[in-house]
Design a protein around this motif. Structure first.
Motif, mmCIF file in Angstrom:
data_model
loop_
_atom_site.group_PDB
_atom_site.id
_atom_site.type_symbol
_atom_site.label_atom_id
_atom_site.label_comp_id
_atom_site.label_asym_id
_atom_site.label_seq_id
_atom_site.Cartn_x
_atom_site.Cartn_y
_atom_site.Cartn_z
ATOM 1 N N UNK A 242 -18.434 -4.237 9.593
ATOM 2 C CA UNK A 242 -19.358 -3.116 9.476
ATOM 3 C C UNK A 242 -19.508 -2.357 10.787
ATOM 4 N N UNK A 243 -19.316 -3.022 11.924
ATOM 5 C CA UNK A 243 -19.465 -2.346 13.210
ATOM 6 C C UNK A 243 -18.202 -1.587 13.631
ATOM 7 N N UNK A 244 -17.202 -1.578 12.743
ATOM 8 C CA UNK A 244 -15.990 -0.828 13.011
ATOM 9 C C UNK A 244 -14.881 -1.612 13.675
ATOM 10 N N UNK A 245 -15.159 -2.796 14.154
ATOM 11 C CA UNK A 245 -14.106 -3.606 14.760
ATOM 12 C C UNK A 245 -13.185 -4.160 13.677
ATOM 13 N N UNK A 246 -11.918 -4.276 14.016
ATOM 14 C CA UNK A 246 -10.926 -4.802 13.074
ATOM 15 C C UNK A 246 -10.463 -6.159 13.567
ATOM 16 N N UNK A 247 -10.612 -7.167 12.716
ATOM 17 C CA UNK A 247 -10.212 -8.521 13.081
ATOM 18 C C UNK A 247 -8.970 -8.918 12.293
ATOM 19 N N UNK A 248 -8.044 -9.565 12.972
ATOM 20 C CA UNK A 248 -6.831 -10.050 12.334
ATOM 21 C C UNK A 248 -7.042 -11.489 11.881
ATOM 22 N N UNK A 249 -6.834 -11.728 10.599
ATOM 23 C CA UNK A 249 -7.087 -13.039 9.997
ATOM 24 C C UNK A 249 -5.744 -13.700 9.693
ATOM 25 N N UNK A 250 -5.452 -14.792 10.395
ATOM 26 C CA UNK A 250 -4.204 -15.515 10.170
ATOM 27 C C UNK A 250 -4.344 -16.552 9.071
ATOM 28 N N UNK A 251 -5.522 -17.164 8.968
ATOM 29 C CA UNK A 251 -5.759 -18.195 7.958
ATOM 30 C C UNK A 251 -7.223 -18.167 7.568
ATOM 31 N N UNK A 252 -7.485 -18.222 6.282
ATOM 32 C CA UNK A 252 -8.864 -18.233 5.815
ATOM 33 C C UNK A 252 -8.906 -18.136 4.308
ATOM 34 N N UNK A 253 -10.047 -18.437 3.757
ATOM 35 C CA UNK A 253 -10.264 -18.349 2.312
ATOM 36 C C UNK A 253 -10.911 -17.000 2.029
ATOM 37 N N UNK A 254 -10.336 -16.238 1.099
ATOM 38 C CA UNK A 254 -10.780 -14.883 0.833
ATOM 39 C C UNK A 254 -11.443 -14.795 -0.531
ATOM 40 N N UNK A 255 -12.609 -14.163 -0.564
ATOM 41 C CA UNK A 255 -13.283 -13.857 -1.826
ATOM 42 C C UNK A 255 -13.381 -12.344 -1.938
ATOM 43 N N UNK A 256 -12.940 -11.789 -3.065
ATOM 44 C CA UNK A 256 -13.094 -10.368 -3.321
ATOM 45 C C UNK A 256 -14.548 -10.114 -3.746
ATOM 46 N N UNK A 257 -15.203 -9.182 -3.069
ATOM 47 C CA UNK A 257 -16.605 -8.895 -3.353
ATOM 48 C C UNK A 257 -16.727 -7.631 -4.212
ATOM 49 N N UNK A 258 -17.722 -7.632 -5.077
ATOM 50 C CA UNK A 258 -18.082 -6.410 -5.794
ATOM 51 C C UNK A 258 -18.847 -5.512 -4.842
#
Length: 261
Positions: A242-258
């Motif tokens: 939300x603060x505009x920073x972009x983080x690169x995710x190499x490994x993690x569990x992803x949930x698609x949000x409504x």
């Protein structure tokens, strides 16, 4: 009746489509096809070895989750690759496998899957296949668990689905497996020769994740939420907070949000 796979029929179908694969075995039950091929890799098994199990006793998905499927109701398989690209690019092999399966299912079954980062195949927003790649020395073992004929009552979780539930035009596992492996071989040849850029672009085109708000749970317990905005050259997910920073995710569990989440 769920027809058992005939190894000779499957090998004949596959040989018509691809000359990449070197060995194919079908077993009735095993603990884990990935574990079996990892052991084979340690003993020098060549690239192109495929193992399919009619039933897994100790199937494993991401984050050590158990993968359960009734006998002969799905395709539970692993294959052994020995990539020539630098090791830092091997992480894109899960994306490669997802792309190959999406293309095969579209061609053979008439369905239109979407790809969820890092390694799930979705039909109508529900998971029909999970992919797990692991490095073993100089080899990579890639496993896939595809739900083919499972009914609603047989699904392990409500978020899952099967080709049967999604109205696939065929549930012939031999035809599906041969098409999938042929697509893997073709995409892998391009990947080895030209690098992962083509695979990543094909994955982007059919992504269910990019553009979505997502919640990321990292292996160390940290959480992140934001919009999935891209995939980098190594297959990592780029998430804009939300603060505009972009983080690169190499490994993690992803949930698609409504949107309201």
């Amino acid at each position: 009746m769920r027809k058992p796979l005939d190894r000779h029929e499957l090998w004949s179908l596959l040989s018509e489509k691809s000359d990449f694969w070197t060995e194919l075995d079908v077993v009735q039950v095993t603990g884990s096809t990935n574990a079996d091929l990892a052991a084979a890799a340690r003993h020098g098994a060549p690239e192109g070895k495929v193992l399919i199990a009619e039933e897994q006793a100790s199937g494993r998905g991401r984050l050590d989750r158990q993968w359960i499927s009734p006998a002969r109701a799905g395709l539970t398989m692993s294959f052994l690759l020995r990539p020539t690209l630098p090791r830092e690019q091997w992480g894109t092999l899960s994306l490669l496998t997802a792309v190959a399966l999406e293309e095969a299912l579209k061609a053979v079954c008439g369905v239109h899957p979407k790809l969820k980062w890092p390694n799930d195949i979705l039909l109508d927003g529900r998971k029909v296949c999970g992919i797990l790649a692991q490095v073993e020395g100089n080899a990579v073992i890639v496993g896939a668990g595809l739900n083919v004929s499972l009914t609603e009552d047989e699904l392990p979780v409500p978020e899952a689905t099967s080709l049967a539930i999604a109205g696939a035009s065929t549930l012939d596992r031999a035809q599906i497996a041969a098409a999938f492996l042929a697509h893997v071989a073709a995409v892998y040849a391009t990947w080895n020769e030209q690098g992962p850029a083509s695979v990543i672009e094909r994955w982007r085109r059919n992504s269910a994740t990019l553009g979505r708000h997502v919640a990321v749970s990292f292996p160390n317990g940290r959480n992140l939420s934001g919009r999935a905005v891209g995939i980098d050259g190594s297959g990592c997910l780029e998430v804009a907070a939300e603060d505009g920073t972009v983080e690169t995710v190499a490994a993690g569990d992803i949930v698609h949000l409504r949107p309201q989440d």
